[in-house]
Design a protein around this motif. Structure first.
Motif, PDB file in Angstrom:
ATOM      1  N   GLY A  18      -7.505   3.805  -2.875  1.00 62.70           N
ATOM      2  CA  GLY A  18      -6.197   3.425  -2.394  1.00 62.70           C
ATOM      3  C   GLY A  18      -5.244   3.284  -3.736  1.00 62.70           C
ATOM      4  N   GLN A  73      -6.978   5.923   1.541  1.00 64.84           N
ATOM      5  CA  GLN A  73      -8.029   6.820   2.332  1.00 64.84           C
ATOM      6  C   GLN A  73      -9.306   6.338   2.652  1.00 64.84           C
ATOM      7  OE1 GLN A  73      -6.767   7.852  -1.379  1.00 64.84           O
ATOM      8  NE2 GLN A  73      -4.914   8.149  -0.239  1.00 64.84           N
ATOM      9  N   THR A 111       0.727  -1.243   0.119  1.00 66.20           N
ATOM     10  CA  THR A 111       0.006   0.012  -0.077  1.00 66.20           C
ATOM     11  C   THR A 111       0.753   1.348   0.073  1.00 66.20           C
ATOM     12  OG1 THR A 111      -1.502  -1.189   1.392  1.00 66.20           O
ATOM     13  CG2 THR A 111      -1.900   1.076   1.057  1.00 66.20           C
ATOM     14  N   ILE A 112       0.665   2.250  -0.835  1.00 66.01           N
ATOM     15  CA  ILE A 112       1.299   3.471  -1.067  1.00 66.01           C
ATOM     16  C   ILE A 112       0.535   4.534  -0.280  1.00 66.01           C
ATOM     17  CG2 ILE A 112       2.093   5.226  -2.547  1.00 66.01           C
ATOM     18  CD1 ILE A 112       2.682   3.017  -4.599  1.00 66.01           C
ATOM     19  N   SER A 113      -1.055   4.590  -0.455  1.00 61.43           N
ATOM     20  CA  SER A 113      -1.784   5.295   0.198  1.00 61.43           C
ATOM     21  C   SER A 113      -3.052   4.701   0.343  1.00 61.43           C
ATOM     22  CB  SER A 113      -2.000   6.534  -0.833  1.00 61.43           C
ATOM     23  OG  SER A 113      -2.734   7.576  -0.400  1.00 61.43           O
TER      24      SER A 113
END
Length: 154
Positions: free
Chosen positions: A132, A87, A83-85
């Protein structure tokens, strides 16, 4: 409808996320109208002191839902997807004993990155909206790389 902390008919337990998810799950999946659907029964250990599912557990659920749902939608082999990001918008509480289901939609896939969004529902109510960004990692060996969980249409 669920009873006695069992998944609804057509769902099978899936092995994802290593020991963290196996300790905090279990997670279940099914194919519905050819779409990957992930589910989970909210148990006491998933809840805060008010018997509402902890946001951290819902985050972990979304973190597994988004890349696996995207892999199924894209017809891609199973891969490790760091996972990088991630929300999340928590739209409604999820109470102890609730069965939740999540679906997702891949937005863009490049040679290195996956952009995806999804919804988690309890019954017909959206409880979490998630999006994501994931890195495409190494392939994960599987007997059936396109359907690594052996899901059948329900």
């Amino acid at each position: 409808m669920t009873t006695n902390n069992q998944a609804p008919s057509g769902f099978k337990e899936i092995n994802v996320g290593g020991l963290f998810i196996s300790h905090n799950g279990p997670l279940y999946a099914a194919l519905r109208n050819k779409q990957f659907v992930m589910g989970m029964m909210i148990e006491q250990r998933h809840c805060n002191p008010r018997n509402v599912c902890h946001g951290g557990m819902l985050s972990s659920f979304a973190d597994m839902l988004l890349p696996y749902g995207a892999m199924y939608a894209l017809g891609m082999n199973r891969r490790f997807t760091p996972t990088i990001s991630l929300q999340l918008d928590f739209l409604a509480p999820v109470n102890l004993g609730s069965w939740i289901e999540g679906t997702c939609e891949p937005l863009r896939s490049t040679s290195n990155l996956l952009f995806v969004q999804g919804l988690i529902k309890h019954k017909d109510e959206i409880v979490v909206r998630a999006s994501g960004l994931f890195k495409w990692g190494d392939f994960v060996p599987s007997d059936d790389p396109i359907n690594p969980f052996g899901l059948e249409e329900t």
